[in-house]
Design an enzyme around this catalytic site. Sequence first.
Site, PDB file in Angstrom:
ATOM      1  N   HIS A  71      66.021 124.233  90.687  1.00  0.00           N
ATOM      2  CA  HIS A  71      65.379 125.039  89.653  1.00  0.00           C
ATOM      3  C   HIS A  71      63.863 125.093  89.819  1.00  0.00           C
ATOM      4  O   HIS A  71      63.222 126.016  89.318  1.00  0.00           O
ATOM      5  CB  HIS A  71      65.752 124.505  88.266  1.00  0.00           C
ATOM      6  CG  HIS A  71      67.099 124.969  87.808  1.00  0.00           C
ATOM      7  ND1 HIS A  71      67.321 125.581  86.591  1.00  0.00           N
ATOM      8  CD2 HIS A  71      68.302 124.930  88.422  1.00  0.00           C
ATOM      9  CE1 HIS A  71      68.600 125.899  86.477  1.00  0.00           C
ATOM     10  NE2 HIS A  71      69.222 125.496  87.575  1.00  0.00           N
ATOM     11  N   ASP A  72      63.308 124.125  90.510  1.00  0.00           N
ATOM     12  CA  ASP A  72      61.886 124.187  90.829  1.00  0.00           C
ATOM     13  C   ASP A  72      61.636 125.217  91.927  1.00  0.00           C
ATOM     14  O   ASP A  72      60.799 126.110  91.796  1.00  0.00           O
ATOM     15  CB  ASP A  72      61.391 122.813  91.268  1.00  0.00           C
ATOM     16  CG  ASP A  72      59.900 122.801  91.601  1.00  0.00           C
ATOM     17  OD1 ASP A  72      59.137 123.560  90.967  1.00  0.00           O
ATOM     18  OD2 ASP A  72      59.495 122.042  92.504  1.00  0.00           O
ATOM     19  N   VAL A  75      61.833 129.213  91.435  1.00  0.00           N
ATOM     20  CA  VAL A  75      60.832 129.885  90.587  1.00  0.00           C
ATOM     21  C   VAL A  75      59.467 129.708  91.240  1.00  0.00           C
ATOM     22  O   VAL A  75      58.833 128.669  91.126  1.00  0.00           O
ATOM     23  CB  VAL A  75      60.832 129.302  89.158  1.00  0.00           C
ATOM     24  CG1 VAL A  75      59.792 130.015  88.305  1.00  0.00           C
ATOM     25  CG2 VAL A  75      62.210 129.429  88.529  1.00  0.00           C
ATOM     26  N   SER A  81      56.329 123.073  89.540  1.00  0.00           N
ATOM     27  CA  SER A  81      55.954 123.773  88.307  1.00  0.00           C
ATOM     28  C   SER A  81      56.919 123.475  87.163  1.00  0.00           C
ATOM     29  O   SER A  81      56.522 123.486  85.990  1.00  0.00           O
ATOM     30  CB  SER A  81      55.884 125.282  88.547  1.00  0.00           C
ATOM     31  OG  SER A  81      57.129 125.785  89.009  1.00  0.00           O
ATOM     32  N   GLU A  93      58.091 126.122  82.133  1.00  0.00           N
ATOM     33  CA  GLU A  93      59.453 126.512  82.508  1.00  0.00           C
ATOM     34  C   GLU A  93      60.535 125.668  81.846  1.00  0.00           C
ATOM     35  O   GLU A  93      61.717 126.013  81.886  1.00  0.00           O
ATOM     36  CB  GLU A  93      59.592 126.422  84.027  1.00  0.00           C
ATOM     37  CG  GLU A  93      58.638 127.351  84.767  1.00  0.00           C
ATOM     38  CD  GLU A  93      58.533 127.035  86.252  1.00  0.00           C
ATOM     39  OE1 GLU A  93      59.426 126.347  86.787  1.00  0.00           O
ATOM     40  OE2 GLU A  93      57.544 127.462  86.872  1.00  0.00           O
ATOM     41  N   ASP A 211      84.383 118.876  88.481  1.00  0.00           N
ATOM     42  CA  ASP A 211      85.390 118.455  89.451  1.00  0.00           C
ATOM     43  C   ASP A 211      86.205 117.335  88.824  1.00  0.00           C
ATOM     44  O   ASP A 211      85.733 116.220  88.664  1.00  0.00           O
ATOM     45  CB  ASP A 211      84.698 117.989  90.743  1.00  0.00           C
ATOM     46  CG  ASP A 211      85.655 117.313  91.713  1.00  0.00           C
ATOM     47  OD1 ASP A 211      86.878 117.457  91.543  1.00  0.00           O
ATOM     48  OD2 ASP A 211      85.164 116.646  92.630  1.00  0.00           O
ATOM     49  N   THR A 214      87.151 114.040  91.693  1.00  0.00           N
ATOM     50  CA  THR A 214      86.158 113.011  92.022  1.00  0.00           C
ATOM     51  C   THR A 214      84.820 113.393  91.411  1.00  0.00           C
ATOM     52  O   THR A 214      83.873 113.762  92.121  1.00  0.00           O
ATOM     53  CB  THR A 214      86.021 112.872  93.559  1.00  0.00           C
ATOM     54  OG1 THR A 214      85.785 114.179  94.128  1.00  0.00           O
ATOM     55  CG2 THR A 214      87.267 112.271  94.179  1.00  0.00           C
ATOM     56  N   ASP A 219      81.560 115.557  97.293  1.00  0.00           N
ATOM     57  CA  ASP A 219      82.531 115.858  98.337  1.00  0.00           C
ATOM     58  C   ASP A 219      82.975 117.307  98.206  1.00  0.00           C
ATOM     59  O   ASP A 219      82.370 118.091  97.488  1.00  0.00           O
ATOM     60  CB  ASP A 219      83.712 114.891  98.264  1.00  0.00           C
ATOM     61  CG  ASP A 219      84.400 114.899  96.895  1.00  0.00           C
ATOM     62  OD1 ASP A 219      84.302 115.918  96.177  1.00  0.00           O
ATOM     63  OD2 ASP A 219      85.024 113.883  96.540  1.00  0.00           O
TER      64      ASP A 219
END
Length: 292
Positions: A71-72, A75, A81, A93, A211, A214, A219
């Site tokens: 996510h850094d 953007v 940021s 953000e 998931d 696991t 994986d």
Amino acid sequence: MASSSCFSSSMVIHVTLILLVLQMGSSYAQLSTNFYSTTCPNLLSTVKPVVESAVSKEKRMGASLLRLHFHDCFVNGCDGSILLDDTSSFTGEKTAGPNNNSVRGYSVIDDIKSKVEAACPGVVSCADIVAIRCFLGGLSWEVKLGRRDSKTASFSDANSGLPGPDSNLSDLISRNRIYNETNIDASFAKTRQGTCPNSTGSGDDNQAPLDLQTPNLFDNNYFKNLIVQKGLLHSDQVLHNGGSTDSLVETYSKNSSTFSSDFAAAMIKMGDISPLTGSNGEIRKECSKVNG
């Protein structure tokens, strides 16, 4: 892989990231794997125990830190940021739609920064700290470093530049997939309905693993689940639903080494997205605010 909030349906990095990032250009020349070899030679050994401690306390933190990096970078590049708090001159953000009550791990980054500053004051950027991956269930890659920190952030760019788990917020709030979609295993849907009730406001903070097989390991079971229509999110199952990505999902479901190598290559390329280097940006003393 990681857990997801029943309300926010927060998304981990999966095959979509691999498809997007592997198509990008070559590595950024000014970054290198030995950038801090002389200025902060014990960087990795300083970071690793902090990350391992955080993951031992909460298994999904490894995935959360990985997602924070995603996510850094998506953007305006990998510039740290996303870590900046709001100021009087800009809205950061953290509270943008894809991040608010969804992205996690800020306190872990702060803990790492504190330890790194004690060892190497004013040397290592917050952007590089986010990029360093010392713990990921056995999967690893050589992280290139040398990024500098941005002096601003963009609320609007975070809202427009990050993929969401679905295109329709109201559908997410109403638990659209596990209650209304047909391309989902019936027993899986019933199990998830028990954790995520249909009514908004009831169980919104409950956790559901992406998931079931696991949930605390990195994986390829995520892809095996998609083959049998057990993807938790709409944006998961659409990756194996008669479209162009079906063959890739099938490959990864059968060959974990192919998934691991492709994922590592994608992470390296993602870390090359528009970094600040040289005299651009700064090395923040605290990751949540600019210097001065």
